[in-house]
Design a protein around this motif. Structure first.
Motif, PDB file in Angstrom:
ATOM      1  N   ILE A 161       0.779  -1.236  -0.108  1.00 16.76           N
ATOM      2  CA  ILE A 161      -0.014   0.044   0.070  1.00 16.76           C
ATOM      3  C   ILE A 161       0.813   1.184   0.069  1.00 16.76           C
ATOM      4  O   ILE A 161       0.304   2.356  -0.233  1.00 16.76           O
ATOM      5  CB  ILE A 161      -0.914   0.090   1.057  1.00 16.76           C
ATOM      6  N   GLN A 162       2.265   0.972   0.361  1.00 19.69           N
ATOM      7  CA  GLN A 162       3.275   2.400   0.300  1.00 19.69           C
ATOM      8  C   GLN A 162       3.874   2.311  -0.923  1.00 19.69           C
ATOM      9  O   GLN A 162       4.493   3.483  -1.039  1.00 19.69           O
ATOM     10  CB  GLN A 162       3.819   2.450   1.499  1.00 19.69           C
ATOM     11  N   LEU A 199      -7.931   0.423   3.929  1.00 13.78           N
ATOM     12  CA  LEU A 199      -6.553  -0.562   4.066  1.00 13.78           C
ATOM     13  C   LEU A 199      -6.985  -1.775   3.766  1.00 13.78           C
ATOM     14  O   LEU A 199      -6.410  -2.791   3.126  1.00 13.78           O
ATOM     15  CB  LEU A 199      -6.060  -0.333   5.559  1.00 13.78           C
ATOM     16  N   MET A 238      -7.962  -2.624   0.205  1.00 10.77           N
ATOM     17  CA  MET A 238      -6.699  -2.850  -0.793  1.00 10.77           C
ATOM     18  C   MET A 238      -6.000  -4.202  -0.475  1.00 10.77           C
ATOM     19  O   MET A 238      -5.806  -4.741  -1.358  1.00 10.77           O
ATOM     20  CB  MET A 238      -5.457  -1.755  -0.488  1.00 10.77           C
ATOM     21  N   LEU A 239      -5.710  -4.466   0.582  1.00 19.09           N
ATOM     22  CA  LEU A 239      -4.806  -5.473   0.950  1.00 19.09           C
ATOM     23  C   LEU A 239      -5.445  -7.061   0.775  1.00 19.09           C
ATOM     24  O   LEU A 239      -5.048  -7.806   0.078  1.00 19.09           O
ATOM     25  CB  LEU A 239      -4.375  -5.826   2.529  1.00 19.09           C
TER      26      LEU A 239
END
Length: 152
Positions: A40-41, A73, A76-77
């Motif tokens: 995510i980063q 979060l 996304m994951l």
């Protein structure tokens, strides 16, 4: 534990071959099963052996479904997460949406991060390394007790 950076290639079907030095432990300890998802980063993918991924899922279960950042979060994951398995030749088939997310084409880098791997496009990895070197040079490592031992 996984360490080191390995240059690998994607074949025409979107498969990568896991380096030999990792295959035995992935089979013996995890049945050759991994979960792949997005970072995510960064514009890379994360590959977790199945037993490591269950720890991540346990943490995700504790997050709120109503708090926007926590929900994003999880979305996304978990939304990108795919269970994949090593084939008889030690290869993994990477789903197309994940290859697109990380801009993976032919040349990639598989980077051990102790309990997981990062999978980078080779050019993006080189850029990330340059940025990391700059960050480290600018930081006073002795000022952070957790990093002081790394001031070699």
């Amino acid at each position: 534990m996984f360490r080191g950076a390995s240059a690998i290639n994607l074949d025409a079907k979107g498969r990568i071959a896991i380096p030999m030095r990792y295959r035995d432990s992935l089979h013996a300890e995890h049945g050759g099963k991994l979960v792949i998802t997005v970072d995510i980063q960064s514009s890379c993918l994360l590959l977790y052996p199945i037993h490591e991924w269950t720890k991540i899922e346990a943490k995700l279960m504790l997050l709120s479904d109503t708090q926007p950042t926590q929900r994003a979060l999880k979305r996304m994951l978990l939304g990108y997460a795919h269970e994949i398995e090593l084939d008889g030749n030690g290869r993994l088939l990477l789903p197309l949406p994940l290859r697109q997310y990380a801009n993976l084409d032919k040349q990639a880098m598989l980077v051990g991060q102790l309990n997981k791997f990062e999978l980078w496009d080779e050019q993006a990895w080189q850029s990330e390394i340059a940025a990391s070197q700059q960050t480290i040079r600018q930081e006073d490592l002795a000022a952070d007790a957790r990093l002081a031992d790394f001031s070699l």
